[in-house]
Design an enzyme around this catalytic site. Structure first.
Site, PDB file in Angstrom:
ATOM      1  N   GLU A  17       0.847  -1.203   0.000  1.00  0.00           N
ATOM      2  CA  GLU A  17       0.000   0.000   0.000  1.00  0.00           C
ATOM      3  C   GLU A  17       0.876   1.244   0.000  1.00  0.00           C
ATOM      4  O   GLU A  17       2.007   1.225   0.512  1.00  0.00           O
ATOM      5  CB  GLU A  17      -0.910  -0.058   1.246  1.00  0.00           C
ATOM      6  CG  GLU A  17      -1.718   1.184   1.577  1.00  0.00           C
ATOM      7  CD  GLU A  17      -2.768   1.556   0.555  1.00  0.00           C
ATOM      8  OE1 GLU A  17      -2.461   1.539  -0.647  1.00  0.00           O
ATOM      9  OE2 GLU A  17      -3.887   1.906   0.962  1.00  0.00           O
ATOM     10  N   ASP A  18       0.352   2.338  -0.554  1.00  0.00           N
ATOM     11  CA  ASP A  18       1.131   3.583  -0.595  1.00  0.00           C
ATOM     12  C   ASP A  18       1.214   4.237   0.778  1.00  0.00           C
ATOM     13  O   ASP A  18       2.300   4.546   1.260  1.00  0.00           O
ATOM     14  CB  ASP A  18       0.552   4.564  -1.634  1.00  0.00           C
ATOM     15  CG  ASP A  18      -0.948   4.807  -1.494  1.00  0.00           C
ATOM     16  OD1 ASP A  18      -1.593   4.290  -0.552  1.00  0.00           O
ATOM     17  OD2 ASP A  18      -1.500   5.544  -2.345  1.00  0.00           O
ATOM     18  N   ASP A  62      -3.365   5.900   6.545  1.00  0.00           N
ATOM     19  CA  ASP A  62      -3.765   7.154   7.186  1.00  0.00           C
ATOM     20  C   ASP A  62      -4.664   6.819   8.383  1.00  0.00           C
ATOM     21  O   ASP A  62      -4.162   6.515   9.472  1.00  0.00           O
ATOM     22  CB  ASP A  62      -4.454   8.025   6.130  1.00  0.00           C
ATOM     23  CG  ASP A  62      -4.805   9.410   6.617  1.00  0.00           C
ATOM     24  OD1 ASP A  62      -4.317   9.820   7.668  1.00  0.00           O
ATOM     25  OD2 ASP A  62      -5.590  10.106   5.939  1.00  0.00           O
ATOM     26  N   PHE A 108      -0.178  16.640   3.676  1.00  0.00           N
ATOM     27  CA  PHE A 108      -0.718  15.889   2.543  1.00  0.00           C
ATOM     28  C   PHE A 108       0.355  15.800   1.477  1.00  0.00           C
ATOM     29  O   PHE A 108       0.918  16.802   1.053  1.00  0.00           O
ATOM     30  CB  PHE A 108      -1.974  16.562   1.985  1.00  0.00           C
ATOM     31  CG  PHE A 108      -2.712  15.670   1.041  1.00  0.00           C
ATOM     32  CD1 PHE A 108      -3.653  14.756   1.506  1.00  0.00           C
ATOM     33  CD2 PHE A 108      -2.435  15.711  -0.326  1.00  0.00           C
ATOM     34  CE1 PHE A 108      -4.315  13.896   0.629  1.00  0.00           C
ATOM     35  CE2 PHE A 108      -3.091  14.849  -1.211  1.00  0.00           C
ATOM     36  CZ  PHE A 108      -4.039  13.950  -0.728  1.00  0.00           C
ATOM     37  N   ARG A 140       0.756  11.706  -9.729  1.00  0.00           N
ATOM     38  CA  ARG A 140       1.152  10.319  -9.434  1.00  0.00           C
ATOM     39  C   ARG A 140       2.486   9.952 -10.071  1.00  0.00           C
ATOM     40  O   ARG A 140       3.184   9.071  -9.580  1.00  0.00           O
ATOM     41  CB  ARG A 140       0.096   9.338  -9.947  1.00  0.00           C
ATOM     42  CG  ARG A 140      -1.220   9.367  -9.179  1.00  0.00           C
ATOM     43  CD  ARG A 140      -2.052   8.152  -9.578  1.00  0.00           C
ATOM     44  NE  ARG A 140      -3.458   8.247  -9.194  1.00  0.00           N
ATOM     45  CZ  ARG A 140      -3.946   7.882  -8.017  1.00  0.00           C
ATOM     46  NH1 ARG A 140      -3.143   7.427  -7.084  1.00  0.00           N
ATOM     47  NH2 ARG A 140      -5.238   7.974  -7.772  1.00  0.00           N
TER      48      ARG A 140
HETATM   49  P1  IMP Z   1      -7.095   5.307   5.147  1.00  0.00           P
HETATM   50  O1  IMP Z   1      -8.149   4.310   4.791  1.00  0.00           O
HETATM   51  O2  IMP Z   1      -7.646   6.490   5.885  1.00  0.00           O
HETATM   52  O3  IMP Z   1      -5.893   4.725   5.844  1.00  0.00           O
HETATM   53  O4  IMP Z   1      -6.668   5.959   3.796  1.00  0.00           O
HETATM   54  C1  IMP Z   1      -5.641   5.569   3.057  1.00  0.00           C
HETATM   55  C2  IMP Z   1      -5.790   6.158   1.670  1.00  0.00           C
HETATM   56  O5  IMP Z   1      -6.027   7.593   1.701  1.00  0.00           O
HETATM   57  C3  IMP Z   1      -4.484   5.983   0.964  1.00  0.00           C
HETATM   58  O6  IMP Z   1      -4.444   4.747   0.298  1.00  0.00           O
HETATM   59  C4  IMP Z   1      -4.475   7.160   0.021  1.00  0.00           C
HETATM   60  O7  IMP Z   1      -5.151   6.809  -1.165  1.00  0.00           O
HETATM   61  C5  IMP Z   1      -5.257   8.246   0.720  1.00  0.00           C
HETATM   62  N1  IMP Z   1      -4.352   9.217   1.391  1.00  0.00           N
HETATM   63  C6  IMP Z   1      -4.194   9.423   2.727  1.00  0.00           C
HETATM   64  N2  IMP Z   1      -3.279  10.378   2.965  1.00  0.00           N
HETATM   65  C7  IMP Z   1      -2.828  10.781   1.766  1.00  0.00           C
HETATM   66  C8  IMP Z   1      -1.833  11.760   1.352  1.00  0.00           C
HETATM   67  O8  IMP Z   1      -1.176  12.446   2.143  1.00  0.00           O
HETATM   68  N3  IMP Z   1      -1.658  11.883   0.006  1.00  0.00           N
HETATM   69  C9  IMP Z   1      -2.338  11.153  -0.921  1.00  0.00           C
HETATM   70  N4  IMP Z   1      -3.249  10.226  -0.571  1.00  0.00           N
HETATM   71  C10 IMP Z   1      -3.502  10.048   0.750  1.00  0.00           C
HETATM   72 MG    MG Z   2      -4.254   4.075  -1.611  1.00  0.00          MG
END
Ligand code: IMP
Ligand code: MG
Length: 173
Positions: free
Chosen positions: A96-97, A100, A149, A162
């Protein structure tokens, strides 16, 4: 083009990805695994990571979508593209990237577990712990990011940026 500041250079990312690949090889030692790329954001990380690994890897892809209101925590996650390889009895490495709130990975780990995976590990390039709501642990984490962000190296802002080779913080969003 937004105002942005580089936070992880392409060189720093490449070195860290190589270290993670070595750590992952160490854990799986001789096993065959299924590495699952979480689209779209993880595509460059995934591509670099699996090529740096020596482990025998089958690759697959999944795409998630979040619906509902992020702000009120009433959001839920759906799969819009599922894996195609059977995960039954497999060692699964999710790539995963960024983690959050942890909602997406909490969902995906439960889902893969319900599909009969023998083990599930998570490799996340960025671990953003500040807004964590679900207790998701990254087994292999590239970088901690306290706040902000970020875009680039797969990460987007409204689908832009991207393809940037480094990671930048957006200063005006
Ligand atoms: P989570 O489900 O809240 O953990 O969200 C994770 C997803 O939110 C990641 O896979 C990203 O697609 C997006 N995301 C969260 N923070 C960032 C950021 O700083 N930049 C770009 N995408 C983000
Ligand atoms: Mg993602």
């Amino acid at each position: 083009m937004h105002d942005m500041k580089e936070v992880f250079s392409a060189t720093v990312i490449r070195r860290r990805v190589e270290e993670l690949a070595a750590q992952i090889d160490e854990v799986y030692r001789g096993e065959t695994i299924v590495a699952v790329c979480v689209l779209k954001g993880a595509f460059p990380f995934f591509s670099d990571l699996v090529r740096a690994m020596k482990t025998d890897v089958l690759i697959d892809f999944v795409r998630l979508a979040s619906y509902g209101d992020r702000a009120s925590s009433s959001e839920h996650v759906q799969i819009t593209k599922d894996v195609e390889i059977s995960l039954e009895g497999r060692h699964v490495l999710i790539v995963e990237d960024i983690v959050d709130t942890g909602r997406s990975m909490d969902f995906l780990m439960r889902y893969f577990s319900s599909r009969g995976a023998k083990s599930i590990h998570l490799a996340a390039l960025i671990d953003k712990k500040e807004r964590r709501e679900f207790s998701v642990h990254s087994d292999f984490a590239g970088f901690d990011l306290p706040s902000g962000f970020i875009v680039g190296y797969g990460l987007d802002y409204a689908e832009r940026y991207r393809t940037l080779p480094a990671i930048y913080e957006l200063l005006d969003c």
